[in-house]
Design an enzyme around this catalytic site. Structure first.
Site, PDB file in Angstrom:
ATOM      1  N   THR A   1      42.989  82.464  94.111  1.00 38.97           N
ATOM      2  CA  THR A   1      43.315  83.749  94.721  1.00 38.97           C
ATOM      3  C   THR A   1      42.146  84.726  94.624  1.00 38.97           C
ATOM      4  O   THR A   1      41.940  85.550  95.507  1.00 38.97           O
ATOM      5  CB  THR A   1      44.550  84.341  94.015  1.00 38.97           C
ATOM      6  OG1 THR A   1      45.640  83.438  94.222  1.00 38.97           O
ATOM      7  CG2 THR A   1      44.897  85.708  94.559  1.00 38.97           C
TER       8      THR A   1
ATOM      9  N   HIS B   1      40.788  99.720  92.107  1.00 36.89           N
ATOM     10  CA  HIS B   1      41.917 100.656  92.191  1.00 36.89           C
ATOM     11  C   HIS B   1      41.948 101.612  90.999  1.00 36.89           C
ATOM     12  O   HIS B   1      41.776 101.180  89.860  1.00 36.89           O
ATOM     13  CB  HIS B   1      43.243  99.888  92.195  1.00 36.89           C
ATOM     14  CG  HIS B   1      43.466  99.053  93.412  1.00 36.89           C
ATOM     15  ND1 HIS B   1      43.587  99.602  94.667  1.00 36.89           N
ATOM     16  CD2 HIS B   1      43.610  97.716  93.572  1.00 36.89           C
ATOM     17  CE1 HIS B   1      43.796  98.624  95.542  1.00 36.89           C
ATOM     18  NE2 HIS B   1      43.803  97.474  94.912  1.00 36.89           N
TER      19      HIS B   1
ATOM     20  N   VAL C   1      44.325  70.258  84.849  1.00 37.14           N
ATOM     21  CA  VAL C   1      45.253  69.972  83.759  1.00 37.14           C
ATOM     22  C   VAL C   1      46.509  69.379  84.375  1.00 37.14           C
ATOM     23  O   VAL C   1      47.169  70.009  85.206  1.00 37.14           O
ATOM     24  CB  VAL C   1      45.583  71.245  82.957  1.00 37.14           C
ATOM     25  CG1 VAL C   1      46.642  70.957  81.906  1.00 37.14           C
ATOM     26  CG2 VAL C   1      44.316  71.802  82.317  1.00 37.14           C
TER      27      VAL C   1
ATOM     28  N   LYS D   1      51.101  97.132  99.247  1.00 38.01           N
ATOM     29  CA  LYS D   1      50.252  98.255  99.600  1.00 38.01           C
ATOM     30  C   LYS D   1      50.068  98.429 101.096  1.00 38.01           C
ATOM     31  O   LYS D   1      49.551  99.434 101.544  1.00 38.01           O
ATOM     32  CB  LYS D   1      48.880  98.081  98.936  1.00 38.01           C
ATOM     33  CG  LYS D   1      48.935  98.165  97.412  1.00 38.01           C
ATOM     34  CD  LYS D   1      47.589  97.761  96.820  1.00 38.01           C
ATOM     35  CE  LYS D   1      47.579  97.832  95.309  1.00 38.01           C
ATOM     36  NZ  LYS D   1      47.771  99.206  94.802  1.00 38.01           N
TER      37      LYS D   1
ATOM     38  N   ILE E   1      49.735  88.279  88.021  1.00 35.72           N
ATOM     39  CA  ILE E   1      48.635  89.241  88.258  1.00 35.72           C
ATOM     40  C   ILE E   1      48.434  89.270  89.764  1.00 35.72           C
ATOM     41  O   ILE E   1      47.573  88.594  90.318  1.00 35.72           O
ATOM     42  CB  ILE E   1      47.350  88.815  87.519  1.00 35.72           C
ATOM     43  CG1 ILE E   1      47.652  88.396  86.078  1.00 35.72           C
ATOM     44  CG2 ILE E   1      46.306  89.930  87.564  1.00 35.72           C
ATOM     45  CD1 ILE E   1      48.217  89.488  85.198  1.00 35.72           C
TER      46      ILE E   1
ATOM     47  N   CYS F   1      21.665  87.002 109.727  1.00 38.37           N
ATOM     48  CA  CYS F   1      22.726  88.000 109.884  1.00 38.37           C
ATOM     49  C   CYS F   1      22.926  88.798 108.597  1.00 38.37           C
ATOM     50  O   CYS F   1      23.092  89.997 108.612  1.00 38.37           O
ATOM     51  CB  CYS F   1      24.028  87.333 110.288  1.00 38.37           C
ATOM     52  SG  CYS F   1      23.865  86.284 111.736  1.00 38.37           S
TER      53      CYS F   1
HETATM   54  C1  LIG Z   1      45.198  89.600  99.966  1.00 34.95           C
HETATM   55  C2  LIG Z   1      44.914  90.074  98.579  1.00 34.95           C
HETATM   56  C3  LIG Z   1      44.289  91.304  98.368  1.00 34.95           C
HETATM   57  C4  LIG Z   1      44.002  91.757  97.094  1.00 34.95           C
HETATM   58  N1  LIG Z   1      43.313  92.915  96.912  1.00 34.95           N
HETATM   59  C5  LIG Z   1      42.938  93.307  95.676  1.00 34.95           C
HETATM   60  C6  LIG Z   1      42.143  94.470  95.483  1.00 34.95           C
HETATM   61  O1  LIG Z   1      41.722  95.109  96.451  1.00 34.95           O
HETATM   62  N2  LIG Z   1      41.822  94.853  94.215  1.00 34.95           N
HETATM   63  C7  LIG Z   1      42.253  94.149  93.126  1.00 34.95           C
HETATM   64  O2  LIG Z   1      41.950  94.558  92.016  1.00 34.95           O
HETATM   65  N3  LIG Z   1      42.996  93.035  93.274  1.00 34.95           N
HETATM   66  C8  LIG Z   1      43.339  92.593  94.520  1.00 34.95           C
HETATM   67  N4  LIG Z   1      44.081  91.455  94.692  1.00 34.95           N
HETATM   68  C9  LIG Z   1      44.565  90.757  93.515  1.00 34.95           C
HETATM   69  C10 LIG Z   1      43.564  89.823  92.874  1.00 34.95           C
HETATM   70  O3  LIG Z   1      42.825  89.114  93.833  1.00 34.95           O
HETATM   71  C11 LIG Z   1      44.336  88.875  91.972  1.00 34.95           C
HETATM   72  O4  LIG Z   1      45.173  89.602  91.135  1.00 34.95           O
HETATM   73  C12 LIG Z   1      43.418  88.041  91.105  1.00 34.95           C
HETATM   74  O5  LIG Z   1      42.476  87.369  91.896  1.00 34.95           O
HETATM   75  C13 LIG Z   1      44.202  87.050  90.288  1.00 34.95           C
HETATM   76  O6  LIG Z   1      43.282  86.318  89.529  1.00 34.95           O
HETATM   77  P1  LIG Z   1      43.726  85.127  88.622  1.00 34.95           P
HETATM   78  O7  LIG Z   1      42.532  84.731  87.837  1.00 34.95           O
HETATM   79  O8  LIG Z   1      44.968  85.455  87.911  1.00 34.95           O
HETATM   80  O9  LIG Z   1      44.160  83.971  89.637  1.00 34.95           O
HETATM   81  P2  LIG Z   1      43.287  82.871  90.435  1.00 34.95           P
HETATM   82  O10 LIG Z   1      42.053  83.439  90.988  1.00 34.95           O
HETATM   83  O11 LIG Z   1      44.210  82.201  91.361  1.00 34.95           O
HETATM   84  O12 LIG Z   1      42.865  81.873  89.290  1.00 34.95           O
HETATM   85  C14 LIG Z   1      43.677  80.862  88.801  1.00 34.95           C
HETATM   86  C15 LIG Z   1      42.852  79.622  88.650  1.00 34.95           C
HETATM   87  O13 LIG Z   1      43.602  78.631  87.962  1.00 34.95           O
HETATM   88  C16 LIG Z   1      43.228  77.365  88.432  1.00 34.95           C
HETATM   89  N5  LIG Z   1      44.297  76.432  88.107  1.00 34.95           N
HETATM   90  C17 LIG Z   1      45.593  76.523  88.425  1.00 34.95           C
HETATM   91  N6  LIG Z   1      46.275  75.459  87.947  1.00 34.95           N
HETATM   92  C18 LIG Z   1      45.376  74.681  87.288  1.00 34.95           C
HETATM   93  C19 LIG Z   1      45.460  73.455  86.579  1.00 34.95           C
HETATM   94  N7  LIG Z   1      46.619  72.824  86.430  1.00 34.95           N
HETATM   95  N8  LIG Z   1      44.336  72.948  86.048  1.00 34.95           N
HETATM   96  C20 LIG Z   1      43.146  73.576  86.182  1.00 34.95           C
HETATM   97  N9  LIG Z   1      43.012  74.746  86.836  1.00 34.95           N
HETATM   98  C21 LIG Z   1      44.122  75.283  87.380  1.00 34.95           C
HETATM   99  C22 LIG Z   1      43.048  77.611  89.913  1.00 34.95           C
HETATM  100  O14 LIG Z   1      42.208  76.625  90.481  1.00 34.95           O
HETATM  101  C23 LIG Z   1      42.460  79.003  89.965  1.00 34.95           C
HETATM  102  O15 LIG Z   1      41.054  78.993  90.090  1.00 34.95           O
HETATM  103  C24 LIG Z   1      44.393  90.988  95.978  1.00 34.95           C
HETATM  104  C25 LIG Z   1      45.017  89.757  96.175  1.00 34.95           C
HETATM  105  C26 LIG Z   1      45.256  89.284  97.461  1.00 34.95           C
HETATM  106  C27 LIG Z   1      45.874  87.947  97.639  1.00 34.95           C
END
Ligand SMILES: Cc1cc2nc3c(=O)[nH]c(=O)nc-3n(C[C@H](O)[C@H](O)[C@H](O)COP(=O)(O)OP(=O)(O)OC[C@H]3O[C@@H](n4cnc5c(N)ncnc54)[C@H](O)[C@@H]3O)c2cc1C
Ligand SMILES: Cc1cc2nc3c(=O)[nH]c(=O)nc-3n(C[C@H](O)[C@H](O)[C@H](O)COP(=O)(O)OP(=O)(O)OC[C@H]3O[C@@H](n4cnc5c(N)ncnc54)[C@H](O)[C@@H]3O)c2cc1C
Lengths: 459, 321
Positions: free
Chosen positions: A44, A53, A176, A253, A341, A408
C-alpha cells in the site's frame, strides 16, 4: 537461508515496518525486516496521495489523531534532515454546496479539538484569488496551512537504508507462510526457510489480520478499500497552488486535487470497499468518475496529459482507529500487531514506531538505544530543490550528472548509477523510478525505457 | 557558467532539425548549432530499422538508420555544429536557452531559435487505459529502441493497439524480436493507414484485426498476462505477454510551453503564424512538433523551406541579434 535467529522480526516492509525497523535499529537487538516483495514499500505504501497530514480532521482523542500529529512533526523534520523533498503548500478545504459551507465551522472546531489551531474560514472571493483555475461553483473554504506534501517513496527507502546500515537484516522476497510460537519465541516458515525470533511485530498491512489469525487473534478484519489516482503531467503544475480538499464524508477524505513535490498534479483517490486484497488495478469506472470530479474541481486540468494511473488499497477495518496491540501469549515472547493503518500511515509512521517501542519496553523487553544511526543523504527529487542536472558543481565532479537519461523527469545517468550502487538497489524499472523518477514521466518510456533497462539488467 | 552566441540554434537533431541546419548553412548562415539530448544525432529514424524513409526528400527508399546517417553526415560536412548528449532545459529569454550536458551548463543566445523537438506516441496512461501495471507494455518507439538499439528481451506474443502507419512498423519490429503478433485492435471502425495494408499484413503475419474494439483492462501482476477488450458490448480476453500502444501522437512541446508559447488545444502543437513562426518572436517550430504526424520526408522538405526563408531574412538584416 536456513534457520536464522533474531531478537525481533518485523513482518512487512511498508512505510510502517521500515520506520519501526529504523527505530529499533538504534538498539543492540538482532533484527530482521521481512517482506515478500522484491523491494521495500511495494504494498500500500507505494500508492498514496503523499500528503503530510496535520491531523486536523481526525477523530479527537483517537490514537490516530495523536500519532498523526506527532508523526507529522517527526517526518517533516526527518525529511529535511536527510534530504527528502517536502513542500509547505497548505490545503484549502472547499465547500461546493450550502450544506458543506455549514460544515466548515464544525471542521474548524474539530481541528482545534485535534490541537490544530491554524485553520481559517475564507470567502468565495478569497478562495478564487488563491486558486483562479478552480472550477465554478465553489462557495467558501477552510484553510489548513499546515498540510504539506512529501515524496512518499524516499522515506521508506531512507528508513530501510538506515536500518540496514545499522545492522538490520532486510529479508526481501521472503513470504511468511506459517507461524507458530512457544514460551520462548516464534517460528516463521517462509519460502526462504525458517526464521526464529523472540519478539514479533506484525506490520503486514492488508494481511495483518491474517497473520493475527495464524496466532489465534481475531481483533479485526481488513477490508481493502481501493483508492484510484490519476497523475497529470508536470506542465499542469501551475494550475493549482494548494492541496484542494473536499469536505470529508463517512467513506474517507474524498477526492482531492494536489500538486506533488515532483511537480505533477494528482487527482484522487476513489474509495471503494473490496474483498480481493490483490485488486490493485485501476478501473474504467474509477477513472471516468475521477475525470468527472476533476472537471468540476479544475476544468483545465483535463486538457493536460495523464502520466500515470494507479490504485492503492487502504487497510480499512471495522474500527475507525489504528489497531496497535500488544498481545499477551503468556511467555517470554512478545507479539505486537500494527494494523488498520488506513489513510494516514505515511504521516504517522515515525510516531507509530516510537509508540510501538514504548509498548515493548513497557512489556519488559530490554531495549537500550546503544547506537547512533548512520547518517544518510537522500537524492532530493523535488522540483523545489536543485536537481542533479542543474547542479554545476556536481557535474564538474561527475560529468554524468550532466547526462540526462530520462528526459521527461530529467533524471541523470549518475542518479541511476548511484541508485544501482546504493545499499538497497532497485531491481525493476518501477522501483528504479521510485528512487530516481526515471521512467515516470509523460513519455512513459518512449525515449528512455531501453536505456534504463540496459543499465538495470547489466548492473 | 559558460555562455555563447550563434546565429541559429536548433533544438533537436531529427530529420527536421538536420534538414533545416543543412539548408541554413547552404544559404550562407554562419553559425548554426544543433543541440540533441540523445547520445547520437538523427532523431526517431535512428531506431526505425524498416525501409520507409526518404521518398519525398531524397527520392530514395532507405531504412531509418541509413536515412538519419545521411542527414547527420551531410550536416557535419556543411559545417553544422552538432552537440549530442545536450538538452535544452529552459529559457532565459526568448533568444536564450539553457543547456545541460556532461561538460556542464551553458547559456546560448541565438538570433533565431528553431524548435525541432519531434513528437511521441501516447502510452498506456496517457490513453487512460485501466488495469494493473505489469511489465511488457510498450509504444512502438520504446519497442524499437529496446529491440534494435539494445537487443533486450521483449516477449512471446503481442497485441498491437492502433492501426496507423506506425502500427505496421510495430508488426515488423515484433517479428524481428521473435514476438508473434496475435491481434491488432483499433477503437475506430476503419483502420488509419494505407488502403489494404492491414489486410495484407494480417494475412502475412497471421494475426487478427479487430476494428471498433476498445481495450478495457490490462491484466497481470509482474508481467502482462492478457488484455480485456470489448466490441459492441461483448468483452473477451486476449492472452498475450506484450502490449504495444502505437500512434496517437502528441508533439513534444515541453520546451515550447516552458517558454510561455501558446499551444493548440486539439493538436497540442505550438500556435504559429503561416510561416511556422511564433508570433512576435524569432522562434520557429519545424517537423513533427507541428501537427503530428507526418513522415520524416515531409518534415525534412518543410523544414528546408522554412530554413530558406529564415536565411533570406537573416541576410536582409530583418532578423538581428
Ligand atoms: C489511495 C491512498 C491514499 C493515501 N494517502 C495518504 C496520504 O496522503 N498521507 C498519508 O500519510 N497516508 C496516506 N495513505 C495511507 C498510507 O499509504 C498507508 O497508511 C501506509 O502506506 C500503510 O503502510 P503499511 O506499512 O502499514 O502497509 P504496506 O505498505 O501495505 O506494507 C505491508 C507490507 O507487508 C508485506 N507483507 C504482507 N504479508 C506478508 C507476509 N505474509 N510475508 C511477508 N511480507 C508480507 C507486504 O508485501 C507489504 O509490503 C493513503 C493510502 C491510500 C491507499
Ligand atoms: C516507430 C516509428 C516508425 C516510423 N516510420 C516512418 C517511416 O517509415 N517513414 C517515415 O517517413 N516516417 C516514419 N516515422 C515518422 C518519422 O520518424 C518522423 O516523422 C520524424 O522522425 C520526425 O522528425 P522530427 O525531426 O520532427 O522529430 P524527431 O525525429 O522526433 O527528432 C526530434 C529530436 O529532438 C530531440 N529533442 C527533443 N527535445 C529536446 C531538447 N529539449 N533538447 C535537445 N534535444 C531535444 C529528440 O531527442 C529527437 O532526437 C516513424 C516514426 C516512428 C516513431
Amino acid at each position: 537461508m536456513s534457520n536464522q535467529e533474531f531478537d525481533l522480526a518485523i513482518i512487512g516492509a511498508g512505510v510502517v515496518g521500515t520506520a519501526i525497523a529504523r527505530e529499533f535499529a538504534k538498539s543492540d537487538l538482532k533484527i530482521a525486516l521481512i517482506d515478500e516483495k522484491a523491494d521495500v514499500g511495494e504494498g500500500t505504501s507505494k500508492a498514496n496521495t503523499a500528503i503530510l497530514h496535520t491531523g486536523f480532521d481526525m477523530t479527537p482523542g483517537s490514537l490516530e489523531s495523536k500519532l498523526v500529529s506527532q508523526g507529522y512533526e517527526l517526518l517533516k523534520t526527518y525529511a529535511q534532515e536527510v534530504g527528502i523533498a517536502v513542500e509547505k503548500l497548505g490545503a484549502l478545504l472547499v465547500a461546493w454546496s450550502q450544506e458543506e459551507v455549514e460544515n466548515l465551522p464544525k471542521l474548524k472546531a474539530k481541528a482545534i479539538a485535534n490541537g490544530y489551531t491554524q485553520c481559517e474560514l475564507i470567502t468565495k472571493e478569497g478562495l478564487y484569488e488563491l486558486e483562479p483555475n478552480l472550477g465554478q461553483g465553489a462557495l467558501a473554504a477552510l484553510t489548513v496551512p499546515g498540510e504539506w506534501i512529501i515524496d512518499p517513496w524516499s522515506p521508506i527507502i531512507a528508513f530501510a537504508t538506515q536500518a540496514k546500515l545499522a545492522g538490520v537484516q532486510v529479508l526481501l522476497n521472503t513470504k511468511v507462510l506459517k507461524l507458530s510460537y512457544d514460551v520462548d519465541g516464534f517460528k516463521l516458515q517462509s519460502n526462504n526457510g525458517q526464521i526464529t525470533t523472540r519478539n514479533l511485530i506484525n506490520a503486514a498491512g492488508l494481511y495483518s489480520d491474517e497473520i493475527d489469525g495464524e496466532l489465534g487473534f481475531n481483533d479485526f478484519k481488513v477490508t481493502p478499500r481501493r483508492g484510484e489516482l490519476i497523475v497529470f503531467d508536470k506542465l499542469a503544475r501551475g494550475l493549482i497552488n494548494h492541496v484542494i480538499l473536499p469536505v470529508p464524508s463517512s467513506m474517507g477524505k474524498g477526492v482531492l486535487v494536489a500538486p506533488t513535490v515532483f511537480g505533477n498534479i494528482m487527482l484522487g483517490p476513489t474509495a471503494e470497499n473490496l474483498e480481493d486484497k490483490t485488486a490493485t488495478g485501476s478501473t474504467e469506472a474509477g477513472i471516468q468518475g475521477l475525470l468527472q470530479k476533476g472537471a468540476r474541481i479544475a476544468p483545465s486540468l483535463l486538457d493536460e496529459e495523464i502520466t500515470a494511473i494507479y490504485a492503492g488499497l487502504r487497510a480499512a477495518t471495522e474500527h475507525s482507529d489504528f489497531q496497535i496491540k500488544l498481545h499477551s501469549l503468556g511467555g517470554k515472547q512478545n507479539y505486537l500487531t500494527v494494523g488498520g493503518i488506513r489513510s494516514t500511515g505515511l504521516t504517522a509512521s515515525m510516531a507509530i514506531a516510537i509508540y510501538v517501542k514504548e509498548l515493548l519496553i513497557k512489556a519488559g523487553v530490554e531495549i537500550r538505544d546503544s547506537k547512533e544511526l548512520p547518517k544518510i543523504v537522500m537524492n532530493n527529487l523535488g522540483e523545489a530543490s536543485l536537481r542533479s542536472y542543474q547542479d554545476v558543481e556536481q557535474i564538474k565532479l561527475k560529468p554524468l550528472h550532466g547526462e540526462i537519461i530520462c528526459h521527461c523527469e530529467r533524471t541523470t545517468t549518475q542518479e541511476v548509477l548511484d541508485a544501482l550502487a546504493s545499499p538497497l538497489p532497485p531491481t525493476t524499472i518501477a522501483n528504479l523510478g521510485r528512487r530516481t523518477r526515471a521512467g515516470l514521466g509523460r513519455c512513459q518510456g518512449f525515449y528512455c525505457h531501453h536505456e534504463l533497462r540496459k543499465l538495470l539488467e547489466r548492473s | 557558467m559558460k555562455s555563447s552566441t550563434v546565429d541559429v540554434l536548433i533544438v533537436g537533431a531529427g530529420p527536421a532539425g538536420l534538414a533545416a541546419a543543412i539548408e541554413l548553412k547552404r544559404a550562407g548562415v554562419k553559425n548554426v548549432r544543433i543541440v540533441e539530448r540523445e547520445k547520437t544525432a538523427g532523431g526517431v529514424p535512428r531506431h526505425s530499422f524498416h525501409p520507409g524513409y526518404g521518398l519525398r526528400d531524397l527520392k530514395r527508399f532507405l531504412s531509418g538508420p541509413k536515412y538519419s546517417r545521411y542527414y547527420v553526415n551531410k550536416a557535419l560536412k556543411n559545417g553544422v555544429q552538432i552537440s549530442t548528449s545536450t538538452t535544452a532545459t529552459d529559457w532565459i529569454d526568448p533568444n536564450t536557452l539553457t543547456l545541460t550536458c556532461p561538460t556542464g551548463i551553458e547559456q546560448v543566445r541565438a538570433s533565431v531559435i528553431l524548435l525541432a523537438t519531434g513528437a511521441r506516441e501516447r502510452g498506456r496512461a496517457a490513453r487512460a487505459v485501466a488495469g494493473k501495471r505489469p511489465s511488457g507494455i510498450y509504444t512502438t518507439g520504446s519497442l524499437q529502441q529496446a529491440t534494435y538499439l539494445e537487443d533486450l528481451y521483449i516477449g512471446k506474443t503481442a497485441v498491437i493497439v492502433g492501426t496507423e502507419h506506425v502500427s505496421l512498423s510495430a508488426v515488423l519490429t515484433l517479428k524481428h524480436a521473435g514476438v508473434k503478433t496475435v491481434a491488432m485492435i483499433c477503437e475506430k471502425s476503419k483502420h488509419q493507414t494505407v488502403f489494404g495494408a492491414p489486410t495484407i499484413m494480417k494475412l502475412l503475419y497471421r494475426f487478427k484485426l479487430h476494428l471498433a474494439t476498445k481495450i478495457v483492462e490490462i491484466q497481470g501482476d509482474q508481467r502482462v498476462t492478457g488484455v480485456k477488450v470489448s466490441r459492441a458490448g461483448k468483452e473477451w480476453v486476449i492472452a498475450v505477454d506484450t502490449i504495444v500502444f502505437t500512434g496517437d501522437w502528441i508533439p513534444d512541446h515541453e520546451l515550447a510551453r516552458r517558454g510561455g508559447i501558446a499551444i493548440d488545444r486539439k493538436y497540442k502543437s505550438p500556435i504559429t503564424n503561416g510561416d511556422s513562426q511564433i508570433p512576435n518572436r524569432s522562434i520557429y517550430t519545424i517537423g513533427n512538433l507541428n501537427l503530428p504526424i507526418k513522415g520524416a520526408d515531409r518534415c525534412a522538405v518543410e523544414a528546408r523551406k522554412i530554413a530558406s526563408k529564415i536565411a533570406k531574412q537573416i541576410h536582409k538584416g530583418s532578423i538581428l541579434s
